[in-house]
Write a protein that holds these residues in place. Structure first.
Motif, short mmCIF file in Angstrom:
data_model
loop_
_atom_site.label_atom_id
_atom_site.label_comp_id
_atom_site.label_asym_id
_atom_site.label_seq_id
_atom_site.Cartn_x
_atom_site.Cartn_y
_atom_site.Cartn_z
N VAL A 10 12.29 36.55 -47.75
CA VAL A 10 11.16 35.94 -48.62
C VAL A 10 11.93 34.68 -49.39
O VAL A 10 12.74 35.26 -50.01
N LEU A 15 7.28 34.41 -46.69
CA LEU A 15 8.00 35.12 -45.82
C LEU A 15 8.26 34.53 -44.44
O LEU A 15 7.34 34.20 -43.74
N ALA A 43 3.71 41.88 -45.39
CA ALA A 43 3.00 40.81 -46.16
C ALA A 43 1.73 40.91 -46.56
O ALA A 43 1.65 40.41 -47.89
N VAL A 49 4.55 37.53 -51.56
CA VAL A 49 4.31 36.95 -50.31
C VAL A 49 3.02 36.08 -50.51
O VAL A 49 1.71 36.38 -50.49
#
Length: 259
Positions: A10, A15, A43, A49
């Motif tokens: 990340v 990501l 995610a 994210v």
């Protein structure tokens, strides 16, 4: 996150997921699919994210297909289970993720590889990419959503032609028929994906997620209008809506919190 077949990190709320099986042209085997399932779930539940860029290692292939040797001896029931598990845990999980996924298609995207790219919300291809669904050359059909998503993206006639001939198409042709959003030189592939996600990052996260959900409902004949109405209503309950309106009235840039 440490994986055997993926590289994931990340950076600045993006990501980056790279399928890292270059010698096998990044083919999807069971272990890789399991790791993808894990990183997709990560995610979806991780607030840090804001979007995902999915690509393959090297310049030859995004993903050149599934690992055929793993299922060459399967019977019908095992084949169904393979398709169902893959769709549920990986392909549908990407499509239904609240975070936007961008496929950065570097080189070959064939079979399960093209199905993986089509499950993503946006596709960018390098100008040397080749895309296709060659399953009928093995006596199979696409089993990870390919017959459905290709039809949604390019229409019935083109989908039937591509799948029944098993022909690959160029990135330029893919852009022409709506299969990919953008075609760029290989050196610009990731930066183009970042450019798009950097715009998305400026928008209200809950509204972005709601918009994706409503759009996916429309293509899957899942009460799209009702989904939109309900999601629209829920946006009014968010702090980001209040912030967005205040910023508009005060003529300033909105500072969205994702709440």
């Amino acid at each position: 996150m440490a994986y055997q077949n993926l590289i994931s990190e990340v950076k600045e709320n993006i990501l980056y997921v790279t399928i890292n099986r270059e010698k096998a042209l990044n083919a999807l085997n069971k272990d890789t699919l399991a790791e993808l399932a894990d990183v997709i779930a990560y995610a979806g539940k991780t607030e840090e994210v804001r979007g995902v860029i999915l690509t393959g290692t090297g310049e030859k292939a995004f993903v050149a297909g599934a690992d055929i040797k793993e299922f060459s001896e399967y019977n019908g029931k095992q084949g169904e289970e393979l398709a169902k598990r893959g769709q549920d845990e990986v392909f549908n999980a990407i499509e239904n993720s609240p975070k936007p996924f961008i496929a950065a298609v570097n080189g070959f995207a064939l079979g399960g590889g093209l199905e993986l790219a089509m499950a993503c919300h946006i596709r960018i291809a390098s100008d040397n990419a080749k895309l296709g669904l060659p399953e009928v050359t093995l006596g199979l059909i696409p089993g990870y959503g390919g017959t459905q998503r290709l039809t949604q993206l390019v229409g019935k006639g083109k989908a039937i032609e591509m799948i029944t001939t098993a022909n690959m198409i160029t990135a330029a042709e893919a852009e022409k028929i709506g299969l990919v959003n953008h075609v760029v030189p290989p050196t610009d592939l990731i930066s183009k994906a970042e450019e798009i996600l950097n715009l998305v990052k400026q928008r209200a996260p809950l509204a972005v997620s709601a918009a994706i959900k409503a759009i996916i409902a429309s293509v899957n004949n899942d009460n799209g209008y009702t989904t939109e109405i309900e999601a629209f209503g829920r946006c009014f309950e968010t702090a980001d809506f209040k912030e967005g309106v205040s910023a508009f009235v005060e003529k300033r840039k909105a500072n969205f919190s994702g709440h």
